[in-house]
Scaffold this active site. Structure first.
Site, PDB file in Angstrom:
ATOM      1  N   PHE A 139       0.709  -1.100  -0.088  1.00 50.93           N
ATOM      2  CA  PHE A 139       0.017  -0.082   0.176  1.00 50.93           C
ATOM      3  C   PHE A 139       0.845   1.098  -0.048  1.00 50.93           C
ATOM      4  O   PHE A 139       1.685   1.360   0.970  1.00 50.93           O
ATOM      5  CB  PHE A 139      -0.850   0.278   1.340  1.00 50.93           C
ATOM      6  CG  PHE A 139      -1.942   1.179   1.336  1.00 50.93           C
ATOM      7  CD1 PHE A 139      -2.883   1.119   0.498  1.00 50.93           C
ATOM      8  CD2 PHE A 139      -1.569   2.582   1.675  1.00 50.93           C
ATOM      9  CE1 PHE A 139      -3.987   2.215   0.370  1.00 50.93           C
ATOM     10  CE2 PHE A 139      -2.311   3.549   1.610  1.00 50.93           C
ATOM     11  CZ  PHE A 139      -3.390   3.461   0.990  1.00 50.93           C
ATOM     12  N   ASP A 224       9.211   2.567   1.527  1.00 48.61           N
ATOM     13  CA  ASP A 224       7.905   3.402   2.070  1.00 48.61           C
ATOM     14  C   ASP A 224       7.951   3.178   3.717  1.00 48.61           C
ATOM     15  O   ASP A 224       7.217   2.197   4.144  1.00 48.61           O
ATOM     16  CB  ASP A 224       6.737   3.020   1.458  1.00 48.61           C
ATOM     17  CG  ASP A 224       5.466   3.701   1.516  1.00 48.61           C
ATOM     18  OD1 ASP A 224       5.584   4.601   2.768  1.00 48.61           O
ATOM     19  OD2 ASP A 224       4.492   3.477   1.141  1.00 48.61           O
ATOM     20  N   LYS A 253       2.579   9.859   8.075  1.00 46.55           N
ATOM     21  CA  LYS A 253       1.696   9.379   9.278  1.00 46.55           C
ATOM     22  C   LYS A 253       2.260  10.249  10.670  1.00 46.55           C
ATOM     23  O   LYS A 253       1.599  11.186  11.239  1.00 46.55           O
ATOM     24  CB  LYS A 253       1.658   8.047   9.453  1.00 46.55           C
ATOM     25  CG  LYS A 253       0.830   7.339   8.267  1.00 46.55           C
ATOM     26  CD  LYS A 253       0.329   5.851   8.682  1.00 46.55           C
ATOM     27  CE  LYS A 253      -0.863   5.396   7.752  1.00 46.55           C
ATOM     28  NZ  LYS A 253      -0.652   5.086   6.359  1.00 46.55           N
TER      29      LYS A 253
HETATM   30  C1  LIG Z   1      -0.910   5.350   5.100  1.00 44.42           C
HETATM   31  C2  LIG Z   1       0.304   5.134   3.918  1.00 44.42           C
HETATM   32  C3  LIG Z   1       0.443   5.650   2.741  1.00 44.42           C
HETATM   33  C4  LIG Z   1      -0.566   6.796   2.551  1.00 44.42           C
HETATM   34  O1  LIG Z   1      -0.449   7.995   3.321  1.00 44.42           O
HETATM   35  P1  LIG Z   1      -1.537   8.971   3.133  1.00 44.42           P
HETATM   36  O2  LIG Z   1      -1.135  10.002   4.170  1.00 44.42           O
HETATM   37  O3  LIG Z   1      -2.945   8.473   3.553  1.00 44.42           O
HETATM   38  O4  LIG Z   1      -1.440   9.590   1.940  1.00 44.42           O
HETATM   39  C5  LIG Z   1       1.375   5.255   1.912  1.00 44.42           C
HETATM   40  N1  LIG Z   1       2.211   4.358   2.377  1.00 44.42           N
HETATM   41  C6  LIG Z   1       2.154   3.558   3.388  1.00 44.42           C
HETATM   42  C7  LIG Z   1       3.072   2.547   3.707  1.00 44.42           C
HETATM   43  C8  LIG Z   1       0.949   3.857   4.192  1.00 44.42           C
HETATM   44  O5  LIG Z   1       0.868   3.161   5.404  1.00 44.42           O
END
Ligand SMILES: *Cc1c(COP(=O)(O)O)cnc(C)c1O
Length: 390
Positions: A139, A224, A253
């Protein structure tokens, strides 16, 4: 199960939401309006132990006084100016994050998906190639570029064509990555521990092998760390469990203690390929977000929250292992306070039952319970969650 009573105030909020909010979220039937530490209260004053933490955002606990103070002071002084001018706190934060991540330079934005967009653009700019490889279960966000590298078909299908040249390889399988690389591959993007995919912890050898494969094939490695950052997994970053250094890294986050912010970090040889005008964000690295992030990092250090995440996470995982009937438990997995409990039974029934008892948890898919509480959660609060699960 007894039907949960919903107050007229909450019903009214739910009705207005149904009428006027674009219905993209599946919401729990409560409205939260106050928080402190690992506790939150709904509009009717009912208390909950928060094991969701805004989905791994509120690592410091809710409304941490040091972050509140930094935001209030900065807000009364200057909130936004534009990157047409130098911003002192942005430089201080970049310096701090560079030390913490081992990366050389930072680009600031406002969310995780934006950080991923920046990373994908940089990877193409650096290599002059188009191809991107991502992992099954990944994700990376919901905007068109990040979405292209997000695995779930259901999230992507209605919006195609997305950006081209993306292939998916099995997570935790370095051989699969090796086979998927072509002359046009720019980068491999991967979460050190997958969050939305179900709290998937790869084997210890995986990331070191991935690093080696990327080096051998001269492609960039993007971590990420949007969900795994800032102590969540019991290290400052997910990468620190293996010592593998990526070329590019994304954060968001929990970066600013609950205030919206995102960042991309990169090593010098990649970072220097973004030139003036190549990328921008109006709000990126604004004084307010930077003040919140600096204060938040100060709290993580001062309250030793990384160590705390490791300790409380180990305790929570051990207790969770004994909290379910063995016949319904597949496994408890995770690192630090990023914990998944995979069940053979319906996870959403637990979410509902626990909410009734004053505990917020999240369920990924049908059967993976996710526990990502604030890192300040106490042993007593963990004990209470466990006793209520039974
Ligand atoms: C939550 C998340 C995102 C997206 O972040 P947003 O602030 O909602 O755009 C991207 N990568 C990972 C691993 C995430 O957990």
């Amino acid at each position: 199960m007894t039907k949960e009573k919903i107050s007229s105030r909450t019903k009214d909020i739910m009705k207005k939401d149904a009428e006027r909010i674009i219905q993209t979220y599946t919401r729990q039937p409560i409205a939260l309006n106050r928080g402190e530490g690992a506790l939150v209260w709904d509009v009717d004053g009912k208390e909950y132990i928060d094991c969701v933490a805004g989905i791994a955002v509120n690592n410091l606990g809710h409304s941490h006084p040091a972050v509140v103070k930094a935001i209030c002071e900065q807000a009364s002084n200057l909130m936004h100016v534009s990157n047409l001018y130098y911003i002192e706190k942005q430089t201080l934060l970049a310096e701090e994050l560079s030390k913490l991540t081992g990366m050389d330079r930072l680009f600031f934005c406002n969310s995780g998906t934006e950080a991923v967009e920046a990373a994908l653009k940089l990877a193409r700019k650096v290599t002059g190639r188009k191809g991107l490889i991502a992992a099954t279960g990944s994700f990376h966000g919901r905007t068109m570029g990040a979405l292209s590298t997000t695995y779930k078909e259901q999230y992507r299908a209605p919006y195609e064509p997305l950006i081209g040249g993306v292939t998916f390889v099995q997570y935790n399988d370095a051989e699969a990555l090796k086979k998927a690389i072509t002359k046009d591959t720019a980068a491999f993007i991967v979460e050190p521990i997958q969050g939305e995919g179900g709290v998937n912890v790869p084997d210890d050898e995986y990331l070191p092998e991935v690093r080696e494969i990327c080096d051998m094939n001269d492609i960039l490695l993007i971590f990420d760390e949007v969900q795994t950052g800032f102590g969540r997994t019991g290290e400052w970053f997910g990468k620190d469990h293996t010592g593998v250094k990526p070329d590019i890294m994304t954060m968001a986050k929990s970066i600013a203690g609950g205030f919206p912010m995102g960042a991309m970090a990169a090593i010098e040889s990649a970072a220097s390929r973004f030139e003036r005008g190549d990328h921008a964000a109006t709000f990126g690295g604004n004084p307010l977000a930077c003040a919140a992030a600096l204060a938040s990092i100060g709290v993580i250090k001062g309250e030793k929250l990384v160590e705390r995440s490791r300790e409380m996470g180990a305790y929570f995982m051990e207790r969770l292992g004994g909290a379910f009937d063995p016949s319904e438990l597949v496994e408890v997995r995770g690192k630090g306070l990023m914990i998944g409990v995979e069940l053979k039974t319906d996870g959403n029934a637990y979410v509902e039952k626990m909410r009734g008892k004053g505990v917020l948890i999240n369920c990924i898919g049908a059967s993976i319970l996710r526990f990502v509480p604030p890192l300040v959660i106490t042993r007593e609060q963990i004990d209470r969650v466990i006793s209520l699960l039974g």
